[in-house]
Design a protein around this motif. Structure first.
Motif, PDB file in Angstrom:
ATOM      1  N   UNK A 167       0.820  -1.207   0.000  1.00  0.00           N
ATOM      2  CA  UNK A 167       0.000   0.000   0.000  1.00  0.00           C
ATOM      3  C   UNK A 167       0.859   1.265   0.000  1.00  0.00           C
ATOM      4  N   UNK A 168       1.971   1.227   0.738  1.00  0.00           N
ATOM      5  CA  UNK A 168       2.810   2.413   0.861  1.00  0.00           C
ATOM      6  C   UNK A 168       3.539   2.761  -0.429  1.00  0.00           C
ATOM      7  N   UNK A 169       3.664   1.797  -1.337  1.00  0.00           N
ATOM      8  CA  UNK A 169       4.374   2.097  -2.577  1.00  0.00           C
ATOM      9  C   UNK A 169       3.633   3.136  -3.408  1.00  0.00           C
ATOM     10  N   UNK A 170       2.356   3.375  -3.086  1.00  0.00           N
ATOM     11  CA  UNK A 170       1.612   4.404  -3.790  1.00  0.00           C
ATOM     12  C   UNK A 170       2.204   5.787  -3.553  1.00  0.00           C
ATOM     13  N   UNK A 171       2.975   5.928  -2.461  1.00  0.00           N
ATOM     14  CA  UNK A 171       3.612   7.220  -2.195  1.00  0.00           C
ATOM     15  C   UNK A 171       4.565   7.600  -3.320  1.00  0.00           C
ATOM     16  N   UNK A 172       5.046   6.596  -4.052  1.00  0.00           N
ATOM     17  CA  UNK A 172       5.941   6.868  -5.170  1.00  0.00           C
ATOM     18  C   UNK A 172       5.299   7.712  -6.251  1.00  0.00           C
ATOM     19  N   UNK A 173       3.992   7.601  -6.412  1.00  0.00           N
ATOM     20  CA  UNK A 173       3.298   8.430  -7.398  1.00  0.00           C
ATOM     21  C   UNK A 173       3.463   9.908  -7.076  1.00  0.00           C
ATOM     22  N   UNK A 174       3.330  10.226  -5.788  1.00  0.00           N
ATOM     23  CA  UNK A 174       3.398  11.626  -5.378  1.00  0.00           C
ATOM     24  C   UNK A 174       4.841  12.122  -5.383  1.00  0.00           C
ATOM     25  N   UNK A 175       5.744  11.325  -4.817  1.00  0.00           N
ATOM     26  CA  UNK A 175       7.135  11.753  -4.696  1.00  0.00           C
ATOM     27  C   UNK A 175       7.844  11.779  -6.038  1.00  0.00           C
ATOM     28  N   UNK A 176       7.534  10.803  -6.888  1.00  0.00           N
ATOM     29  CA  UNK A 176       8.237  10.705  -8.161  1.00  0.00           C
ATOM     30  C   UNK A 176       7.671  11.593  -9.250  1.00  0.00           C
ATOM     31  N   UNK A 177       6.426  11.331  -9.626  1.00  0.00           N
ATOM     32  CA  UNK A 177       5.866  12.032 -10.786  1.00  0.00           C
ATOM     33  C   UNK A 177       5.551  13.489 -10.508  1.00  0.00           C
ATOM     34  N   UNK A 178       5.121  13.816  -9.278  1.00  0.00           N
ATOM     35  CA  UNK A 178       4.698  15.189  -8.991  1.00  0.00           C
ATOM     36  C   UNK A 178       5.858  16.041  -8.468  1.00  0.00           C
ATOM     37  N   UNK A 179       6.448  15.627  -7.344  1.00  0.00           N
ATOM     38  CA  UNK A 179       7.472  16.442  -6.699  1.00  0.00           C
ATOM     39  C   UNK A 179       8.697  16.634  -7.599  1.00  0.00           C
ATOM     40  N   UNK A 180       9.077  15.587  -8.332  1.00  0.00           N
ATOM     41  CA  UNK A 180      10.233  15.687  -9.223  1.00  0.00           C
ATOM     42  C   UNK A 180       9.838  16.088 -10.638  1.00  0.00           C
ATOM     43  N   UNK A 181       8.760  15.484 -11.134  1.00  0.00           N
ATOM     44  CA  UNK A 181       8.394  15.694 -12.530  1.00  0.00           C
ATOM     45  C   UNK A 181       7.823  17.058 -12.848  1.00  0.00           C
ATOM     46  N   UNK A 182       6.975  17.597 -11.972  1.00  0.00           N
ATOM     47  CA  UNK A 182       6.316  18.872 -12.259  1.00  0.00           C
ATOM     48  C   UNK A 182       7.299  20.033 -12.400  1.00  0.00           C
ATOM     49  N   UNK A 183       8.249  20.224 -11.474  1.00  0.00           N
ATOM     50  CA  UNK A 183       9.204  21.328 -11.663  1.00  0.00           C
ATOM     51  C   UNK A 183      10.015  21.207 -12.948  1.00  0.00           C
ATOM     52  N   UNK A 184      10.411  19.976 -13.283  1.00  0.00           N
ATOM     53  CA  UNK A 184      11.187  19.778 -14.522  1.00  0.00           C
ATOM     54  C   UNK A 184      10.337  20.124 -15.737  1.00  0.00           C
ATOM     55  N   UNK A 185       9.060  19.708 -15.719  1.00  0.00           N
ATOM     56  CA  UNK A 185       8.162  20.006 -16.838  1.00  0.00           C
ATOM     57  C   UNK A 185       8.007  21.516 -17.030  1.00  0.00           C
ATOM     58  N   UNK A 186       7.904  22.251 -15.932  1.00  0.00           N
ATOM     59  CA  UNK A 186       7.778  23.706 -16.027  1.00  0.00           C
ATOM     60  C   UNK A 186       9.067  24.350 -16.519  1.00  0.00           C
TER      61      UNK A 186
END
Length: 274
Positions: free
Chosen positions: A103-122
């Motif tokens: 269940x905790x592996x779902x945290x990877x969605x937030x930490x990986x795609x959002x926290x890292x991915x969003x700033x790079x995309x911008x």
């Protein structure tokens, strides 16, 4: 006008049969790169050949036949999940013992795609496409969420679809190489890596599972069960997390970070100063 949507085409099914036979004859091959190994599966060959066949200029498949293929894909995925279910049954107690990590592996969605991915995309110049591109790994359920909220023709929809296509073409290759490198470091248990394979994508899960089975052949069945279980949980639980947490969080962070990191806003500020 036919009221019932067609789900059958001799041409589509014939092409699928030929593709399966040809790619299975090619078989599984490993490509050593020194730092790791890329495992090439028949599924990858089928994807590449199918992509070439669907190029409109070649006129091999019509748009109607492509729509039939898309409808059949959903049914095929249900059969795939049913097969995983039959494998998971005998191993349910083992899965329950690892319930919290799964269940905790779902945290990877937030930490990986959002926290890292969003700033790079911008930083690279993406606008609202960044929301659709970074709120998840953008597989089928995530595309449905974006289409329902913003429509598939929106900027968010284009961002999500772009990541979906890139994930389909390169995701399996990338994860196969990454899994090989991490597994050879021998710092994670094989079942931990198997659980990490469940990112919500059947093709990516299969690539990681196939690589792990090659490295740990004595644990092949257990690895398949844990990766399949993790993928199923990610698909089910991840849908709700994306709706209620990931997507709202991504939009909130976009509104906060875009004035700081977005190229357009930086150019506007420079023009005002000059």
């Amino acid at each position: 006008m036919d009221a019932k949507p067609s789900m059958f085409s001799w041409k589509v099914h014939l092409f699928v049969l030929v593709l399966v036979c040809v790619t299975e004859l090619i078989g599984v091959h490993e490509l050593g790169l020194g730092i790791g190994t890329i495992t090439l599966f028949p599924m990858l060959y089928a994807l590449i050949i199918g992509s070439i066949m669907s190029i409109p200029k070649l006129k091999i498949l019509k748009k109607k036949e492509m729509q039939i293929s898309a409808n059949i894909l959903g049914i095929s995925f249900m059969l795939f999940i049913a097969k995983l279910g039959t494998m998971m049954g005998p191993q349910l107690m083992e899965l329950f013992k690892s319930g919290i990590p799964l269940l905790l592996q779902e945290a990877g969605h937030i930490l990986g795609t959002i926290i890292l991915g969003l700033p790079i995309a911008l930083l690279i110049g993406m606008k609202r496409e960044a929301i659709g591109a970074t709120f998840s790994i953008d597989r089928e359920p995530n595309l449905a969420i974006i289409s329902e909220k913003y429509s598939s023709d929106s900027a968010e929809g284009r961002g999500a679809l772009g990541v979906y296509v890139c994930g389909t073409l390169f995701g399996a290759l990338y994860l196969s190489l990454l899994t090989s490198i991490i597994a050879k470091l021998d710092i994670f248990h094989p079942l931990s890596l198997a659980m990490g394979a469940g990112v919500g994508s059947g093709s990516m899960m299969a690539a990681v599972t196939g690589t792990l089975v090659t490295i740990y052949p004595d644990q092949a069945d257990t690895i398949a069960v844990f990766s399949g279980g993790a993928n199923l949980i990610t698909t089910l639980l991840g849908t709700y997390i994306c709706v209620f947490i990931s997507l709202p969080l991504t939009e909130f962070l976009y509104n906060k970070l875009n004035p700081i990191l977005g190229r357009k806003h930086k150019n506007e500020i420079k023009n005002i100063k000059t």
